[in-house]
Design a protein around this motif. Structure first.
Motif, PDB file in Angstrom:
ATOM      1  N   GLU B  89      18.857  40.910  87.119  1.00 19.96           N
ATOM      2  CA  GLU B  89      18.602  41.172  85.696  1.00 19.96           C
ATOM      3  C   GLU B  89      17.114  41.442  85.509  1.00 19.96           C
ATOM      4  O   GLU B  89      16.279  40.720  86.044  1.00 19.96           O
ATOM      5  CB  GLU B  89      19.000  39.961  84.841  1.00 19.96           C
ATOM      6  CG  GLU B  89      20.478  39.648  84.928  1.00 19.96           C
ATOM      7  CD  GLU B  89      20.957  38.669  83.857  1.00 19.96           C
ATOM      8  OE1 GLU B  89      20.184  38.359  82.931  1.00 19.96           O
ATOM      9  OE2 GLU B  89      22.110  38.227  83.965  1.00 19.96           O
ATOM     10  N   ILE B  90      16.788  42.489  84.769  1.00 25.91           N
ATOM     11  CA  ILE B  90      15.374  42.806  84.541  1.00 25.91           C
ATOM     12  C   ILE B  90      15.112  42.889  83.037  1.00 25.91           C
ATOM     13  O   ILE B  90      15.152  43.964  82.446  1.00 25.91           O
ATOM     14  CB  ILE B  90      14.959  44.125  85.233  1.00 25.91           C
ATOM     15  CG1 ILE B  90      15.510  44.170  86.672  1.00 25.91           C
ATOM     16  CG2 ILE B  90      13.451  44.267  85.247  1.00 25.91           C
ATOM     17  CD1 ILE B  90      15.150  45.428  87.432  1.00 25.91           C
ATOM     18  N   PRO B  91      14.849  41.761  82.404  1.00 23.93           N
ATOM     19  CA  PRO B  91      14.622  41.757  80.961  1.00 23.93           C
ATOM     20  C   PRO B  91      13.422  42.626  80.607  1.00 23.93           C
ATOM     21  O   PRO B  91      12.417  42.609  81.319  1.00 23.93           O
ATOM     22  CB  PRO B  91      14.321  40.283  80.631  1.00 23.93           C
ATOM     23  CG  PRO B  91      14.723  39.493  81.823  1.00 23.93           C
ATOM     24  CD  PRO B  91      14.678  40.421  82.996  1.00 23.93           C
ATOM     25  N   GLY B  92      13.569  43.395  79.549  1.00 21.07           N
ATOM     26  CA  GLY B  92      12.440  44.193  79.073  1.00 21.07           C
ATOM     27  C   GLY B  92      12.400  45.603  79.630  1.00 21.07           C
ATOM     28  O   GLY B  92      11.709  46.450  79.097  1.00 21.07           O
ATOM     29  N   VAL B  93      13.124  45.846  80.732  1.00 16.64           N
ATOM     30  CA  VAL B  93      13.201  47.225  81.239  1.00 16.64           C
ATOM     31  C   VAL B  93      14.538  47.789  80.756  1.00 16.64           C
ATOM     32  O   VAL B  93      15.593  47.320  81.170  1.00 16.64           O
ATOM     33  CB  VAL B  93      13.132  47.281  82.777  1.00 16.64           C
ATOM     34  CG1 VAL B  93      13.313  48.708  83.270  1.00 16.64           C
ATOM     35  CG2 VAL B  93      11.803  46.724  83.274  1.00 16.64           C
ATOM     36  N   VAL B 142      18.108  46.220  81.793  1.00 14.98           N
ATOM     37  CA  VAL B 142      18.855  46.354  83.045  1.00 14.98           C
ATOM     38  C   VAL B 142      19.578  45.047  83.389  1.00 14.98           C
ATOM     39  O   VAL B 142      18.935  44.016  83.632  1.00 14.98           O
ATOM     40  CB  VAL B 142      17.922  46.758  84.206  1.00 14.98           C
ATOM     41  CG1 VAL B 142      18.701  46.833  85.515  1.00 14.98           C
ATOM     42  CG2 VAL B 142      17.236  48.079  83.915  1.00 14.98           C
ATOM     43  N   ASN B 143      20.883  45.093  83.349  1.00 16.18           N
ATOM     44  CA  ASN B 143      21.767  43.981  83.736  1.00 16.18           C
ATOM     45  C   ASN B 143      21.615  42.710  82.907  1.00 16.18           C
ATOM     46  O   ASN B 143      22.272  41.702  83.181  1.00 16.18           O
ATOM     47  CB  ASN B 143      21.581  43.604  85.222  1.00 16.18           C
ATOM     48  CG  ASN B 143      22.056  44.706  86.147  1.00 16.18           C
ATOM     49  OD1 ASN B 143      23.080  45.347  85.876  1.00 16.18           O
ATOM     50  ND2 ASN B 143      21.327  44.949  87.209  1.00 16.18           N
TER      51      ASN B 143
END
Lengths: 455, 256
Positions: B89-93, B142-143
Motif C-alpha cells: 500500500e502506498i498512501p498518498g500516491v 495505490v492499494n
C-alpha cells in the motif's frame, strides 16, 4: 510569581541592549513604551534561549547573537513601492495582500484599511492610535516576558507589526495575505508583533509568507497573538521559503473561545535556521484546534517546531500532525506538548510527528509529551524517524519508474498528508507545486519574488 | 525469451536456489508449483531484481541479455512484470499518478512522447473493464485500503496497462474467492498473445483450471525436481507433493 535572579555570565545578548537602549527606541507609543521597561528587565535576566533551556535544547538561538548585527528600531527611509520589489507568485490566489517590511507595516495610507463588514487591517502602531480600546484590550494577553526571553526581546524591540480585526458575524470571503519582507544592506535583526482579533461567529483565513529579499544574514522574529471568538473559524497558513543565512523565529499564540475552530499549517521549504513556537489555549468548551506542519530541509539547514496545546476547558479537541524530510546534513526538532488541565474532561487530543531522514548525516530529535490531569480523556501521541519505505520503492521501480522519480513520488506522498489539510484550494495547489519543485531541488530560495533583487 | 541456467541464489547467506534451469518461449504459459519454502518466490524475485536476493552462480538471460546487472526499472522497461504476492500500500500516491508515471517512463524508453491525458484516461477505462476492477479504486491511493482480492485485481490491471512481454504471477490466487479468481484469470487470458509469455507461481492447482499452463514445473528445495505438461498439476492436486518429494529424496540417496 517570585522571580529568582539567576547568576549568569554576561550574555552576549546584552550587546543588543547596549545598542538598543540609547534612546532611539523610545517614545514610539505610550503603550509600547510602557511594556518595554519590564521587557528589557526580563530580557536582561533571561537572555535569548540557549541549549540549557529545555525548550531550546535542540536550537540554541542564543548562539546566533555571537555575530554582529544591527537592531532596527525605525523604518529606514524607503524610496520604493512594495510592488517594485516583491510580487507574490501565487497568481491564482485572490487575496487581500499586506506587507510588513523589516518589521514595519508598509502602506501608503496612514489609517487602518476598513474592509466591508467592518473588518480593519493595518499596522499595529496605527491600531493603537486609532482603535486604542480594542487593541489594548487584547495586546500582550497571551504572551508573557516572565519566562520567555524571546518574547521579552520582541516586546523590548518591536515597535510595529500587523493588525487585523474581524467583527462579530463577519465571514470574510477572501483570505488575507501577510507578507513579511526583510531587505537591507546590513545584517539586521527584525522584531515585529502582530495582533489578530476575531469576534463571535466570524470567519477568516490568513496566509503568512516570510521572505528575505537580500542576502544579508538576517534574524527575524515575528510574534503574533490571535484571538478567536465563540463559534468562529480561522485558518492560518505560514509559508517559510528563505535563504540559508536567514534565521526565522516565529512565536504564534492563539486563544480559542467556545466552539471555535482553528487550523494552522506551517510549511517550511527553506531557511538557515527556523524556529516556530506555536502556543494554543483552548479556553472555551468545544473548541477545536488542528495544527499541521511540513518541513523539507537540506544542506545544513535547521528547523525546530515547538508546539504547546493547552486544554483549559472540557470537550475540546486538538490534533497535531507534523511531518518532515531531512536531507544532507540538515537537522530538525519537534517538541510537542499537550497539557490537559484537571477540569478539561472529555478532552480528545492527538499528536503525531513523522520524519524521514534521507542520509546518515541528517538528524532529527523528536519529543512528544502528554501532561494529563483529567481522568476522562482520550489522548494519543506518537513519533517516527525512518527512511523511505523500501517495499514501496521497489514496487514503483518494478513498474519501470526510475529510482530517483520513485523516491520523489514517495516523498511527495509523505508530504501530501499535510498539504491536503490546507483548505484554500488555489493555495493547496500552489503549495503542492512548490513542494514538488522543492523535492526535485528546483526551488531556489525566494523563487520568483525577487523582482528587483539587484537594484 | 527467458533462459535460466544453473541459477544459485542466497538470501541472508542462506542458499535458497540451488541450480535452476528453465526455458520460456513466447506464447507459452509455465506453472511453477511446489510446497512452501521451496524457493518459488525467490525465483521470481531474482528475475525482477530484488536486491536482497544474492545470485551466487548461473545466469538469467532475457532475449539473450544477462539480466542480473540491470536495475529493477530497466528490467520492467524491457517488458518484465511481476504481479506481487503481497502488493504494497502506498498512501498518498494516487493510482492515476502512479500509472501515468509508469506508462510515460515506458514510452520514453521506446522513444515516444508522453501520452495525452485524454488518451491515458481512455486506456485506463478500457483496461478497467477488461480486468473487472471497480472504477472507484483507481481514484484512490495505490492499494490503500484495498481488500486482498482488489489488490490482486489491481496487479492484473497494471499488467493490462503495461502490456509486458513476460509476466510472472506470484501466488496471484492466494486469498481470492472463486469469483475473484475467475475474474483475475479471465484478465490474464485476455492479455495472452503469441509474443508474450506468462509464468504462474502457485501452491495449488485450482488457478490452473482457469489459466491453463503448457508446462508445469515442481520446485522443491531450490531445484526443479519434475517438469511435465498440465496433467502434472492434476497429479499434484490428487496426490499432493509427498510422492514427488519421496521420489526426489530416493533419487538423491540412489545417486550416493
Amino acid at each position: 510569581m517570585i522571580v529568582v535572579e539567576e547568576k549568569l555570565p554576561k550574555h552576549p545578548d546584552t550587546r543588543i541592549l547596549e545598542r538598543f537602549d540609547d534612546g532611539t527606541g523610545k517614545n514610539i507609543h505610550p503603550v509600547l513604551d510602557r511594556v518595554r521597561a519590564t521587557a528589557l528587565k526580563d530580557f536582561k535576566r533571561l537572555g535569548i534561549p540557549a541549549g540549557k533551556n529545555e525548550r531550546y535544547r535542540y536550537t540554541a538561538v542564543g548562539k546566533l547573537l555571537d555575530r554582529p548585527f544591527v537592531p532596527l528600531l525605525h523604518p529606514h527611509h524607503r524610496n520604493f513601492k512594495v510592488e517594485e520589489i516583491f510580487r507574490c507568485d501565487i497568481p491564482t490566489l485572490d487575496t487581500l495582500e499586506f506587507t510588513v517590511l523589516n518589521g514595519f507595516f508598509f502602506e501608503e495610507q496612514e489609517t487602518l484599511m476598513e474592509l466591508p463588514g467592518g473588518v480593519l487591517v493595518g499596522g499595529l502602531r496605527q491600531a493603537l492610535k486609532q482603535v486604542p480600546q480594542l487593541a489594548e484590550a487584547y495586546l500582550d494577553n497571551l504572551s508573557n516576558t516572565v519566562n520567555d526571553g524571546l518574547v521579552a526581546l520582541n516586546r523590548a524591540m518591536a515597535t510595529d507589526g500587523f493588525f487585523m480585526y474581524v467583527p462579530d458575524g463577519m465571514v470574510m470571503d477572501k483570505p488575507v495575505q501577510l507578507v513579511n519582507l526583510v531587505k537591507d544592506d546590513e545584517d539586521i535583526m527584525v522584531q515585529h508583533r502582530s495582533l489578530v482579533i476575531l469576534g463571535k461567529d466570524a470567519q477568516a483565513a490568513l496566509l503568512i509568507c516570510d521572505h528575505a529579499l537580500s542576502e544579508q544574514k538576517f534574524i527575524s522574529h515575528g510574534l503574533m497573538e490571535v484571538f478567536v471568538g465563540e463559534n468562529s473559524a480561522m485558518e492560518i497558513t505560514k509559508l517559510q521559503n528563505e535563504h540559508n543565512s536567514m534565521t526565522d523565529l516565529s512565536s504564534l499564540f492563539i486563544r480559542q473561545e467556545r466552539n471555535s475552530r482553528v487550523r494552522t499549517n506551517t510549511i517550511s521549504l527553506h531557511g538557515g535556521l527556523i524556529r516556530n513556537n506555536l502556543h494554543v489555549i483552548l479556553q472555551g468548551e468545544g473548541a477545536e484546534n488542528q495544527a499541521y506542519g511540513l518541513f523539507l530541509m537540506d544542506r545544513k539547514q535547521h528547523v525546530d517546531n515547538s508546539v504547546f496545546v493547552d486544554h483549559a476547558a472540557p470537550h475540546c479537541f486538538s490534533n497535531q500532525l507534523y511531518k518532515g524530510v531531512l536531507d544532507d546534513e540538515a537537522t530538525g526538532a519537534f517538541d510537542g506538548k499537550i497539557l490537559v488541565r484537571p477540569h478539561a474532561q472529555k478532552t480528545e487530543a492527538f499528536q503525531v510527528n513523522k520524519n524521514i531522514l534521507l542520509t546518515d548525516h541528517a538528524k532529527m530529535n523528536t519529543k512528544p509529551q502528554l501532561e494529563i490531569y483529567a481522568d476522562d480523556v482520550k489522548c494519543t501521541h506518537g513519533a517516527t524517524v525512518g527512511q523511505l519505505d523500501e517495499e514501496a520503492l521497489f514496487y514503483l521501480r518494478s513498474r519501470g519508474i526510475h529510482e530517483y522519480e520513485a523516491r520523489m513520488l514517495l516523498m511527495y506522498a509523505f508530504a501530501h498528508e499535510v498539504i491536503r489539510e490546507i483548505k484554500i484550494d488555489p493555495l493547496q495547489d500552489r503549495i503542492h507545486e512548490l513542494v514538488d519543485k522543492r523535492l526535485h531541488g528546483e526551488l531556489p530560495r525566494c523563487h520568483t519574488c525577487l523582482v528587483d533583487y539587484h537594484k | 525469451m527467458l533462459t535460466i541456467k544453473d541459477l544459485h541464489a542466497e538470501i541472508d547467506e542462506k542458499d535458497i536456489l540451488k541450480g535452476i534451469n528453465l526455458e520460456v518461449h513466447p506464447g507459452e504459459v509455465h506453472a511453477i508449483m511446489g510446497p512452501n519454502g521451496s524457493g518459488k518466490s525467490t525465483l521470481a524475485s531474482a528475475v525482477v531484481g530484488r536486491d536482497y536476493v544474492n545470485i551466487t552462480q548461473g545466469q538469467i538471460l532475457y532475449f539473450r541479455e544477462d539480466l542480473t546487472a540491470l536495475s529493477p526499472e530497466e528490467r520492467a522497461l524491457k517488458g518484465i512484470f511481476l504481479s506481487f504476492q503481497y502488493p504494497v500500500e502506498i498512501p498518498g500516491v494516487s493510482m492515476v499518478n502512479f500509472l501515468r508515471a509508469a506508462m510515460n517512463e515506458q514510452r520514453k524508453y521506446k522513444g515516444e512522447g508522453p501520452m495525452s491525458p485524454s488518451d491515458f484516461l481512455k486506456l485506463m477505462r478500457e483496461k478497467k473493464t477488461l480486468v473487472g476492477i471497480d472504477s472507484a479504486l483507481t481514484n484512490r491511493s495505490v492499494n490503500e485500503g484495498f481488500s486482498g482480492g482488489e489488490k490482486k485485481k489491481n496487479e492484473i490491471f497494471q499488467m493490462a496497462m503495461l502490456e509486458p512481454k513476460l509476466a510472472i504471477l506470484d501466488e496471484t490466487d492466494s486469498g481470492l474467492d472463486i469469483d475473484a479468481l475467475r475474474t483475475v484469470a479471465k484478465g490474464v487470458n485476455a492479455l495472452k498473445k503469441p509474443d508474450n509469455a506468462t509464468i504462474v507461481i502457485t501452491h495449488y492447482q485450482r488457478l490452473l483450471n482457469y489459466i491453463v499452463p503448457d508446462y508445469v514445473h515442481v520446485l522443491y528445495k531450490g531445484k526443479i525436481i519434475k517438469s511435465g505438461g498440465k496433467e502434472l498439476a492434476f497429479d499434484l492436486e490428487e496426490k499432493g507433493y509427498d510422492w514427488l518429494k519421496e521420489e526426489y529424496e530416493n533419487s538423491l540417496n540412489g545417486s550416493l
